[in-house]
Write an enzyme that holds these catalytic residues in place. Structure first.
Site, PDB file in Angstrom:
ATOM      1  N   SER A 156       0.792  -1.227   0.000  1.00  0.00           N
ATOM      2  CA  SER A 156       0.000   0.000   0.000  1.00  0.00           C
ATOM      3  C   SER A 156       0.822   1.274   0.000  1.00  0.00           C
ATOM      4  CB  SER A 156      -0.945   0.018   1.210  1.00  0.00           C
ATOM      5  OG  SER A 156      -0.225  -0.167   2.417  1.00  0.00           O
ATOM      6  N   ASP A 168      -2.011   7.928   8.438  1.00  0.00           N
ATOM      7  CA  ASP A 168      -2.975   7.121   9.171  1.00  0.00           C
ATOM      8  C   ASP A 168      -2.201   6.151  10.059  1.00  0.00           C
ATOM      9  OD1 ASP A 168      -2.098   5.049   7.520  1.00  0.00           O
ATOM     10  OD2 ASP A 168      -3.908   5.004   6.298  1.00  0.00           O
ATOM     11  N   HIS A 176       0.475   4.354   7.457  1.00  0.00           N
ATOM     12  CA  HIS A 176       1.151   4.934   6.297  1.00  0.00           C
ATOM     13  C   HIS A 176       1.724   6.321   6.561  1.00  0.00           C
ATOM     14  CE1 HIS A 176      -1.944   2.087   4.786  1.00  0.00           C
ATOM     15  NE2 HIS A 176      -0.905   1.672   4.080  1.00  0.00           N
TER      16      HIS A 176
END
Length: 379
Positions: free
Chosen positions: A40, A343, A346
């Site tokens: 991600s 977040d 990340h």
């Protein structure tokens, strides 16, 4: 919307590390195409197109993308551009190439010949099973590599020449570590019953196989980023705070121990492969040193590159901003450039900016045996 301070952060980093700031938009990109693989941190929307992918592994809703063009969520797990975008920009592209799954079949090969493709998928890891429980549907690293290999091997000599001159950017391994470490705290048994060394050896074996497969498909220039101090993510700090199993940074010790052990193993693997595979060249980014450089306030005050909040997510709620997911129902920090984390997992756009700049033009403290700028200009 808070003003984006990525450019000022990048300039500050260049001054501190004595890096050369490339002149973007001054000509053709430094490589014919960029191919991106991993998780991600570099996914730009592949998971948006997976029918059964959970919201844990997608980022195509607000507040993601709040600092991207038109404040649009795109599938990037960031407030703006992610690491793949920012390295692409340093190479002379506008942003990361598009996600494979966003393209009609008939446009894939032309796009591949144009600027490249992003194969990365949020939730993926080096092991095929990593991401299964969290995401339900995702694209494991081995499948990402297989997708590229199928495309490359169906091409002609022109494609082979392009592939050999292009950059292969890989950032993967953190999710494997998250799942392995988390299992000991929730009492779940995931995968084989092994110790840390055996687990990391499994990861290295899988990583080596993926690199060999890419090489067999024509890849020759590899930019590899090691997992950072995974124990310092807000999600892991939350566990550390509850269990008191933390290190000198107040991060989750077992996670950071894994990251620190894994780096020299990747280093050794790449050295061996470059000797075995004629024409293979690589640049290895040391994310451990980069993270320590930011976290160690004695030698490098975080404020010198704009960060004043190192442990709490900009978008989230509860302790460390890690007890509730990033969405419209939770608070949003006003100055995203002051936060290391966007977040609970990340980095912010500003933090990714630092990593991309160090990868591209950094000294041997952060990247070796050469940096990406040197790699792509290598014959």
């Amino acid at each position: 919307m808070a003003s984006r301070g990525g450019a000022s952060t990048l300039v500050a980093l260049c001054l501190l590390l004595q890096l050369s700031l490339p002149q973007l938009g001054a000509g053709e990109p430094l490589v014919p195409a960029l191919f991106v693989f991993g998780d991600s941190t570099v996914d730009v929307g592949n998971n948006n197109y997976l029918t059964n992918c959970t919201t844990n592994c997608t980022a195509n809703y607000p507040r993601y993308g709040v600092d991207y063009r038109d404040s649009a969520p795109t599938g990037r797990f960031s407030n703006g551009y992610n690491l793949a975008d920012q390295l692409a920009q340093l190479l002379g592209f506008d942003e990361s190439p598009p996600p494979l799954l966003s393209m009609p079949e008939e446009s894939i090969v032309p796009q591949m010949m144009s600027t490249g493709i992003n194969f990365a998928s949020g939730g993926s890891g080096l092991l095929d099973g990593t991401g299964k429980d969290l995401c339900h549907e995702w694209v494991p690293m081995s499948q990402q590599v297989g997708n590229f290999s199928s495309l490359a091997k169906s091409g002609n000599q022109t494609m082979a020449d392009l592939v050999s001159k292009s950059l292969f950017f890989i950032n993967v391994g953190s999710n494997d570590m998250f799942e392995y470490v988390d299992a000991r705290y929730v009492g779940a048994q995931k995968g084989p019953n092994v110790n840390d060394t055996e687990f990391l050896q499994f990861l290295i074996s899988s990583y080596s196989n993926s690199l060999k497969d890419l090489y067999s498909a024509g890849a020759r220039k590899f930019s590899v980023v090691t997992p950072s101090l995974v124990g310092c993510c807000p999600s892991q700090r939350l566990i550390a705070n509850k269990t008191k199993d933390f290190d000198r940074y107040k991060c989750l010790a077992p996670g950071n121990n894994l990251s620190s052990q894994f780096y020299p193993m990747i280093d050794s693997m790449l050295q061996d492969l470059s000797q075995q595979l004629p024409g293979m060249n690589y640049s290895l980014g040391d994310s451990i040193s980069m993270a320590e450089w930011v976290l160690n306030s004695t030698h490098n005050p975080a404020s010198s590159v704009g960060f004043t909040t190192l442990d709490t997510a900009c978008c989230g709620a509860g302790d460390f901003g890690a007890e509730r997911a990033c969405n419209l129902s939770v608070p949003l920090c006003q100055n995203r450039t002051s936060h290391l984390f966007w977040d609970k997992f990340h980095p912010t756009e500003a933090a990714s900016n630092i990593t991309a700049t160090a990868l591209f033009g950094g000294t041997r403290k952060f990247v070796h045996p050469i940096n990406v700028q040197e790699l792509v200009t290598h014959p």
